[in-house]
Design an enzyme around this catalytic site. Structure first.
Site, PDB file in Angstrom:
ATOM      1  N   ASP A 164     -36.572  86.175  94.747  1.00  0.00           N
ATOM      2  CA  ASP A 164     -35.383  85.960  93.921  1.00  0.00           C
ATOM      3  C   ASP A 164     -35.761  85.701  92.469  1.00  0.00           C
ATOM      4  O   ASP A 164     -35.115  86.198  91.542  1.00  0.00           O
ATOM      5  CB  ASP A 164     -34.570  84.768  94.446  1.00  0.00           C
ATOM      6  CG  ASP A 164     -34.060  84.958  95.856  1.00  0.00           C
ATOM      7  OD1 ASP A 164     -33.878  86.115  96.277  1.00  0.00           O
ATOM      8  OD2 ASP A 164     -33.845  83.938  96.540  1.00  0.00           O
ATOM      9  N   ASP A 197     -35.546  81.005 102.168  1.00  0.00           N
ATOM     10  CA  ASP A 197     -35.511  80.358 100.861  1.00  0.00           C
ATOM     11  C   ASP A 197     -36.173  78.992 100.968  1.00  0.00           C
ATOM     12  O   ASP A 197     -36.079  78.327 102.011  1.00  0.00           O
ATOM     13  CB  ASP A 197     -34.073  80.208 100.368  1.00  0.00           C
ATOM     14  CG  ASP A 197     -33.445  81.530  99.958  1.00  0.00           C
ATOM     15  OD1 ASP A 197     -34.181  82.407  99.473  1.00  0.00           O
ATOM     16  OD2 ASP A 197     -32.219  81.674 100.103  1.00  0.00           O
TER      17      ASP A 197
END
Length: 160
Positions: free
Chosen positions: A137, A119
């Site tokens: 995401d 991330d």
């Protein structure tokens, strides 16, 4: 053999997966774990790892979650391809499925290669930070919103 019209949706999913992986590799090569680069007020680039699911759900569960989310992504991906085969002519629904598929495969690759998801997008307000996320995401979330919107459409055979 691919049904006519289905190839564009699989191509879109592939492009999302490639962009997701390319951005993760770029961040991995430019950052050390935990590095933060402020871009503008409310947005940073960071490098962090997520062993759980969305928003670090089950990230500290002890390791079993890696296998669970890997299997889940595989099952969901197969189901989405089957649904695309049937619904490739329904633009909004097929777009939603493609976004979710590309994101699911992007994060699946991370889980298989690294045991966690990379991330790097950090959105915040004041001192409150949204959990870090990535392109995959984002695609999954946009796809989910499109699916909800699509669920409100009237069936073609329904009259007003």
């Amino acid at each position: 053999m691919l049904k006519q019209g289905m190839a564009r949706w699989l191509l879109l999913a592939f492009i999302i997966m490639v962009v997701d992986q390319a951005t993760k590799l770029a961040i991995e090569s430019a950052f050390e774990f935990g590095d933060v680069l402020p871009i503008f007020n409310g947005f940073n680039l960071v490098l962090t790892y997520n062993k759980g699911a969305a928003f670090s759900f089950l990230a500290t569960a002890g390791g079993w979650q890696r296998h669970f989310f890997t299997l889940l992504a595989l099952v969901v991906s197969v189901a989405i391809v089957a649904m695309l085969r049937k619904h490739h002519g329904e633009t909004r629904f097929a777009l939603a499925l493609s976004l979710i598929l590309g994101g699911a495969v992007g994060n699946l690759i991370d889980r298989l290669l690294y045991g966690h998801v990379i991330d790097f997008l950090d959105v915040y307000w004041g001192t409150s930070h949204w959990p870090a996320f990535n392109i995959a995401d984002s695609a999954i979330c946009v796809g989910a919103v499109l699916m909800v919107l699509d669920s409100f459409k009237k069936p073609a055979d329904q009259t007003t």
